[in-house]
Design a protein around this motif. Structure first.
Motif, PDB file in Angstrom:
ATOM      1  N   MET A 133       0.825  -1.207   0.000  1.00  0.00           N
ATOM      2  CA  MET A 133       0.000   0.000   0.000  1.00  0.00           C
ATOM      3  C   MET A 133       0.862   1.260   0.000  1.00  0.00           C
ATOM      4  SD  MET A 133      -2.934  -0.992  -0.389  1.00  0.00           S
ATOM      5  CE  MET A 133      -4.053   0.351  -0.030  1.00  0.00           C
ATOM      6  N   GLY A 134       1.973   1.220   0.736  1.00  0.00           N
ATOM      7  CA  GLY A 134       2.884   2.359   0.729  1.00  0.00           C
ATOM      8  C   GLY A 134       3.478   2.568  -0.658  1.00  0.00           C
ATOM      9  N   GLY A 135       3.889   1.469  -1.273  1.00  0.00           N
ATOM     10  CA  GLY A 135       4.475   1.544  -2.613  1.00  0.00           C
ATOM     11  C   GLY A 135       3.497   2.100  -3.632  1.00  0.00           C
ATOM     12  N   THR A 136       2.228   1.673  -3.534  1.00  0.00           N
ATOM     13  CA  THR A 136       1.257   2.155  -4.517  1.00  0.00           C
ATOM     14  C   THR A 136       0.946   3.641  -4.289  1.00  0.00           C
ATOM     15  OG1 THR A 136      -0.520   1.331  -3.117  1.00  0.00           O
ATOM     16  CG2 THR A 136       0.162  -0.075  -4.933  1.00  0.00           C
ATOM     17  N   GLN A 137       0.961   4.087  -3.018  1.00  0.00           N
ATOM     18  CA  GLN A 137       0.783   5.526  -2.757  1.00  0.00           C
ATOM     19  C   GLN A 137       1.838   6.330  -3.509  1.00  0.00           C
ATOM     20  OE1 GLN A 137      -1.196   7.604  -1.576  1.00  0.00           O
ATOM     21  NE2 GLN A 137      -2.386   6.790   0.130  1.00  0.00           N
ATOM     22  N   LEU A 138       3.068   5.828  -3.441  1.00  0.00           N
ATOM     23  CA  LEU A 138       4.170   6.496  -4.110  1.00  0.00           C
ATOM     24  C   LEU A 138       3.951   6.461  -5.632  1.00  0.00           C
ATOM     25  CD1 LEU A 138       6.714   7.847  -3.043  1.00  0.00           C
ATOM     26  CD2 LEU A 138       7.966   5.762  -3.564  1.00  0.00           C
ATOM     27  N   GLY A 139       3.541   5.287  -6.129  1.00  0.00           N
ATOM     28  CA  GLY A 139       3.327   5.114  -7.568  1.00  0.00           C
ATOM     29  C   GLY A 139       2.282   6.081  -8.109  1.00  0.00           C
ATOM     30  N   ILE A 140       1.241   6.342  -7.300  1.00  0.00           N
ATOM     31  CA  ILE A 140       0.182   7.249  -7.747  1.00  0.00           C
ATOM     32  C   ILE A 140       0.699   8.685  -7.800  1.00  0.00           C
ATOM     33  CG2 ILE A 140      -2.032   8.252  -7.079  1.00  0.00           C
ATOM     34  CD1 ILE A 140      -2.765   5.499  -5.943  1.00  0.00           C
ATOM     35  N   ALA A 141       1.606   9.013  -6.859  1.00  0.00           N
ATOM     36  CA  ALA A 141       2.069  10.402  -6.753  1.00  0.00           C
ATOM     37  C   ALA A 141       3.110  10.759  -7.814  1.00  0.00           C
ATOM     38  CB  ALA A 141       2.634  10.644  -5.351  1.00  0.00           C
ATOM     39  N   VAL A 142       3.678   9.758  -8.479  1.00  0.00           N
ATOM     40  CA  VAL A 142       4.750  10.042  -9.444  1.00  0.00           C
ATOM     41  C   VAL A 142       4.167  10.447 -10.794  1.00  0.00           C
ATOM     42  CG1 VAL A 142       6.636   9.009 -10.735  1.00  0.00           C
ATOM     43  CG2 VAL A 142       6.371   8.479  -8.326  1.00  0.00           C
ATOM     44  N   PRO A 143       4.496  11.634 -11.306  1.00  0.00           N
ATOM     45  CA  PRO A 143       4.038  12.006 -12.649  1.00  0.00           C
ATOM     46  C   PRO A 143       4.726  11.097 -13.670  1.00  0.00           C
ATOM     47  CG  PRO A 143       5.133  13.861 -11.550  1.00  0.00           C
ATOM     48  CD  PRO A 143       5.374  12.661 -10.716  1.00  0.00           C
ATOM     49  N   ASN A 144       3.956  10.554 -14.623  1.00  0.00           N
ATOM     50  CA  ASN A 144       4.569   9.547 -15.499  1.00  0.00           C
ATOM     51  C   ASN A 144       5.697  10.105 -16.366  1.00  0.00           C
ATOM     52  OD1 ASN A 144       2.982  10.870 -17.339  1.00  0.00           O
ATOM     53  ND2 ASN A 144       1.461   9.241 -17.478  1.00  0.00           N
ATOM     54  N   PHE A 145       5.609  11.399 -16.734  1.00  0.00           N
ATOM     55  CA  PHE A 145       6.686  11.918 -17.576  1.00  0.00           C
ATOM     56  C   PHE A 145       7.987  12.074 -16.793  1.00  0.00           C
ATOM     57  CE2 PHE A 145       6.473  16.195 -15.889  1.00  0.00           C
ATOM     58  CZ  PHE A 145       5.144  16.339 -15.516  1.00  0.00           C
ATOM     59  N   TRP A 146       7.862  12.310 -15.484  1.00  0.00           N
ATOM     60  CA  TRP A 146       9.079  12.390 -14.669  1.00  0.00           C
ATOM     61  C   TRP A 146       9.675  11.001 -14.464  1.00  0.00           C
ATOM     62  CZ3 TRP A 146      10.046  11.414  -9.119  1.00  0.00           C
ATOM     63  CH2 TRP A 146      11.327  11.858  -8.718  1.00  0.00           C
ATOM     64  N   PHE A 147       8.779  10.034 -14.201  1.00  0.00           N
ATOM     65  CA  PHE A 147       9.223   8.647 -14.081  1.00  0.00           C
ATOM     66  C   PHE A 147       9.935   8.221 -15.366  1.00  0.00           C
ATOM     67  CE2 PHE A 147       8.105   3.976 -14.017  1.00  0.00           C
ATOM     68  CZ  PHE A 147       9.024   3.657 -13.028  1.00  0.00           C
ATOM     69  N   ALA A 148       9.383   8.665 -16.497  1.00  0.00           N
ATOM     70  CA  ALA A 148      10.005   8.356 -17.793  1.00  0.00           C
ATOM     71  C   ALA A 148      11.427   8.909 -17.841  1.00  0.00           C
ATOM     72  CB  ALA A 148       9.161   8.940 -18.919  1.00  0.00           C
ATOM     73  N   MET A 149      11.607  10.128 -17.346  1.00  0.00           N
ATOM     74  CA  MET A 149      12.946  10.718 -17.369  1.00  0.00           C
ATOM     75  C   MET A 149      13.905   9.933 -16.475  1.00  0.00           C
ATOM     76  SD  MET A 149      11.709  14.689 -17.287  1.00  0.00           S
ATOM     77  CE  MET A 149      13.265  15.515 -17.193  1.00  0.00           C
ATOM     78  N   LEU A 150      13.407   9.487 -15.326  1.00  0.00           N
ATOM     79  CA  LEU A 150      14.251   8.686 -14.434  1.00  0.00           C
ATOM     80  C   LEU A 150      14.631   7.367 -15.104  1.00  0.00           C
ATOM     81  CD1 LEU A 150      12.601   9.120 -10.901  1.00  0.00           C
ATOM     82  CD2 LEU A 150      14.466  10.414 -11.943  1.00  0.00           C
ATOM     83  N   LEU A 151      13.679   6.759 -15.817  1.00  0.00           N
ATOM     84  CA  LEU A 151      13.961   5.509 -16.535  1.00  0.00           C
ATOM     85  C   LEU A 151      15.046   5.730 -17.571  1.00  0.00           C
ATOM     86  CD1 LEU A 151      10.393   3.994 -17.135  1.00  0.00           C
ATOM     87  CD2 LEU A 151      12.147   3.170 -15.567  1.00  0.00           C
ATOM     88  N   VAL A 152      14.931   6.850 -18.289  1.00  0.00           N
ATOM     89  CA  VAL A 152      15.952   7.174 -19.295  1.00  0.00           C
ATOM     90  C   VAL A 152      17.313   7.324 -18.615  1.00  0.00           C
ATOM     91  CG1 VAL A 152      16.764   8.982 -20.867  1.00  0.00           C
ATOM     92  CG2 VAL A 152      14.374   8.260 -20.931  1.00  0.00           C
ATOM     93  N   LEU A 153      17.306   8.036 -17.487  1.00  0.00           N
ATOM     94  CA  LEU A 153      18.558   8.280 -16.755  1.00  0.00           C
ATOM     95  C   LEU A 153      19.207   6.952 -16.363  1.00  0.00           C
ATOM     96  CD1 LEU A 153      20.111  10.733 -15.785  1.00  0.00           C
ATOM     97  CD2 LEU A 153      18.918  10.582 -13.610  1.00  0.00           C
ATOM     98  N   LEU A 154      18.393   6.029 -15.858  1.00  0.00           N
ATOM     99  CA  LEU A 154      18.948   4.769 -15.365  1.00  0.00           C
ATOM    100  C   LEU A 154      19.249   3.784 -16.509  1.00  0.00           C
ATOM    101  CD1 LEU A 154      19.739   2.982 -12.984  1.00  0.00           C
ATOM    102  CD2 LEU A 154      17.384   2.210 -12.834  1.00  0.00           C
ATOM    103  N   PHE A 155      18.248   3.510 -17.354  1.00  0.00           N
ATOM    104  CA  PHE A 155      18.389   2.423 -18.316  1.00  0.00           C
ATOM    105  C   PHE A 155      19.003   2.843 -19.647  1.00  0.00           C
ATOM    106  CE2 PHE A 155      15.032   0.842 -15.501  1.00  0.00           C
ATOM    107  CZ  PHE A 155      15.617  -0.362 -15.129  1.00  0.00           C
ATOM    108  N   ALA A 156      18.917   4.121 -19.976  1.00  0.00           N
ATOM    109  CA  ALA A 156      19.488   4.555 -21.249  1.00  0.00           C
ATOM    110  C   ALA A 156      20.851   5.229 -21.042  1.00  0.00           C
ATOM    111  CB  ALA A 156      18.526   5.497 -21.963  1.00  0.00           C
ATOM    112  N   VAL A 157      20.933   6.107 -20.028  1.00  0.00           N
ATOM    113  CA  VAL A 157      22.187   6.850 -19.844  1.00  0.00           C
ATOM    114  C   VAL A 157      23.210   6.022 -19.058  1.00  0.00           C
ATOM    115  CG1 VAL A 157      23.237   8.940 -18.920  1.00  0.00           C
ATOM    116  CG2 VAL A 157      20.951   9.030 -19.934  1.00  0.00           C
ATOM    117  N   THR A 158      22.794   5.521 -17.897  1.00  0.00           N
ATOM    118  CA  THR A 158      23.760   4.825 -17.041  1.00  0.00           C
ATOM    119  C   THR A 158      24.024   3.392 -17.504  1.00  0.00           C
ATOM    120  OG1 THR A 158      22.856   6.144 -15.242  1.00  0.00           O
ATOM    121  CG2 THR A 158      24.356   4.368 -14.635  1.00  0.00           C
ATOM    122  N   LEU A 159      22.960   2.593 -17.610  1.00  0.00           N
ATOM    123  CA  LEU A 159      23.156   1.180 -17.951  1.00  0.00           C
ATOM    124  C   LEU A 159      23.245   0.938 -19.459  1.00  0.00           C
ATOM    125  CD1 LEU A 159      20.636  -0.365 -15.392  1.00  0.00           C
ATOM    126  CD2 LEU A 159      23.122  -0.376 -15.241  1.00  0.00           C
TER     127      LEU A 159
END
Lengths: 313, 274
Positions: A133-159
């Motif tokens: 339930m805590g995790g889903t609260q966080l998931g709801i609060a995250v704007p998807n375009f920001w999450f997208a940028m974090l994904l790019v940072l981790l999976f495209a830039v770093t890894l």
């Protein structure tokens, strides 16, 4: 059942009519002249007049509305002013990006949400439940375009496992799916969080019903009771949310496509907006709204299939 | 006194912190957010710039503070529009249950609900020019049916109760009963819904300003800060991480507060827990 379907179909038709009127009014009726809006300040009188004729602005607004709707019903979405090609062609091209993306994201979100929601409900009040339930609260609060940028940072830039954007086309299906993966994950996370919460509370509610106690009393294990009896009955609210999510996914896709430079319907709308190509904006918006309203209708029909109480009506 | 749920406390603390930051930014920020100084661009955090500076040399901490103000102002006014128009509609629908008026209000609601709100918001702001005002209107319109539905749903069961009947016998009209007896009793529901719509409004504002359709430069907004940071995500990831974090914490705080309030204010849940 038939009567139920007939009322739903009637409301589907009515919604579409109102939607088309609203979109048409927003774009064309108030205020100012669409032609001068599209051409900007430096347009000469001749080009303005030419565009006005092309758009049919000389006719009455009512005639123009009828022509627009009539055209769309026969698959004619008008001609893009900037691309000089029929909007239907542009849409068909882009659909091969946006539709797979939405379906991919919806599949991911459902695949994540179902087991997570069931786990939380089955462990109600436990550590796992609280963590989920805590995790889903966080998931709801995250704007998807920001999450997208974090994904790019981790999976495209770093890894460097994925590319940061772009779409290679369907010639190589694996590559195409790969380039849609980060966008789909970004879209799916907030949706999965909402869906998991709905799944959990729907399941908890059904687990409190008498027939579950009966099922347990006749010797079914907790697990069997959940899987055989509770799950099916908890599906109704979950279906509603999945239907609603399609609407959010489409809207979300508009933004996510811009983060990943995907040539989908969302980018088409934004290009239309920046190039002031009202023909494109108007028709593509109507198409998106049509898709959303149609899905709502299909969910209502799916209800009737899942819920025998509605079928009898 | 009953113990308050921890979610409510954490949520209220987070929300209050952001409100305080936004309020403070009205009168004071560490640095000016309009002062561009290229020589100070992309500075790391230091004593002078607590969180460093952005690509135009503006203090990131000050930008985030004023960004909170923008987000909160847009979302709050949008919620206000929803309440001001939605609640009277919902009350009227409930007071005239089953009438043509009720039918029209509720079908109108269904129609707005069926629209993908962000798509229409994009359409409105695109056609009428991107600005904070148009963003507020676009978000606010979709709050109307939400509050109408909540108000109607909360009011309907009340209309069958004895004390309403007594009020009617005493000669009070429907409007007066709605205002004097129904409204105070659905206030709980409305407060919870307002919190939820507030958090959705923050997310919607962020999305609109991210695509350039919200508050315009030089007014800082979290969404546009993210958009501007996107091209520098390789070299200066913090510029993209911090505004996003601000959005998440603000929305998380409001959602926790909404959930906590619902639990604390709902007498049914309270009894079950006791």
């Amino acid at each position: 059942m038939l009567r139920y379907l007939a009322t739903r179909a009637l409301s589907l038709g009515l919604s579409l009519v109102v939607a088309s009127v609203v979109i048409f009014a927003l774009i064309e009726v108030i205020p100012g002249d669409p032609a001068s809006y599209m051409l900007g300040l430096n347009a000469t009188d001749e080009t303005l007049a030419a565009l006005r004729t092309e758009l049919g602005l000389d006719g009455s607004k009512f005639d123009r509305y009828l022509a627009w709707v009539g055209g769309m019903l026969t698959g004619d979405f008008g001609v893009s002013y900037t691309y000089r090609v029929p909007v239907a062609e542009l849409v068909l091209d882009r659909l091969w990006v946006s539709l797979p993306l939405a379906i991919y994201a919806l599949t991911l979100s459902t695949l994540i949400a179902f087991p997570v929601g069931i786990l939380a409900a089955a462990n109600r009040g436990g550590v796992l439940d609280v963590a989920i339930m805590g995790g889903t609260q966080l998931g709801i609060a995250v704007p998807n375009f920001w999450f997208a940028m974090l994904l790019v940072l981790l999976f495209a830039v770093t890894l460097q496992w994925f590319s940061a954007g772009g779409f290679a086309g369907w010639d190589d299906p694996l590559l195409a799916i790969k380039s849609l993966t980060l966008p789909a994950v970004a879209l799916a996370l907030p949706q999965a969080s909402i869906l998991a919460r709905v799944m959990r509370s729907a399941l908890i509610e059904t687990l409190e019903q008498d027939y579950i106690r009966t099922a347990r009393a006749k010797g079914l294990s907790r697990r069997q009771a959940v899987l055989r009896h509770a799950l099916k009955n908890a599906l109704i609210p979950v279906l509603t949310i999945i239907g609603l999510q399609f609407s959010f996914l489409l809207a979300g896709a508009i933004i996510i496509e811009n983060v990943f430079f995907l040539p989908g319907l969302g980018r088409l709308i934004f290009q239309g907006i920046t190039q002031r190509d009202l023909v494109v904006v108007e028709s593509v918006t109507m198409l998106l709204v049509f898709a959303v309203i149609l899905v709502t209708f299909l969910v209502d029909v799916a209800y009737a299939l899942v819920d025998p109480r509605l079928r009898r009506r | 006194m009953r113990r308050l749920p921890p979610a409510l406390l954490i949520g209220a603390a987070l929300s209050a912190a952001f409100l305080a930051i936004a309020a403070l930014s009205l009168v004071w920020t560490p640095h000016s957010v309009t002062g561009v100084s290229i020589s100070e661009r992309l500075q790391p955090p230091s004593a002078q710039y607590v969180l460093g500076t952005d690509q135009l040399g503006r203090d990131l901490a000050s930008m985030l503070m004023v960004g909170a103000q923008t987000s909160i102002a847009v979302a709050l006014i949008a919620v206000g529009i929803g309440i001001a128009l939605g609640v009277p509609l919902g009350l009227a629908a409930a007071a005239t249950r089953g009438s043509l008026l009720d039918e029209i209000i509720m079908r109108g609601n269904d129609l707005i609900f069926a629209f993908p709100s962000l798509v229409i918001a994009i359409l409105i702001t695109a056609r009428y020019g991107p600005s904070a005002t148009n963003a507020i209107l676009a978000i606010g319109i979709f709050n109307i049916p939400v509050f109408a539905r909540v108000a109607r749903g909360g009011a309907l069961p009340l209309w069958t109760l004895d004390y309403i009947l007594a009020a009617r016998t005493a000669g009070k009209g429907r409007v007066r009963i709605s205002v004097e007896h129904i409204l105070p009793n659905i206030l709980n529901l409305l407060i919870v819904q307002a919190t939820i719509q507030f958090s959705l409004g923050i997310l919607a504002e962020a999305a609109l300003s991210y695509v350039g359709l919200g508050a315009q430069p030089p007014v800082p907004s979290w969404g546009r800060m993210l958009a501007e940071a996107q091209t520098m995500i390789y070299s200066h990831p913090m510029l993209a991480i911090l505004p996003g974090l601000a959005i998440v914490l603000m929305v998380l705080g409001l959602n926790l507060m909404g959930d906590g309030l619902r639990d604390a204010l709902d007498p049914r849940l309270r009894r079950r827990r006791a």
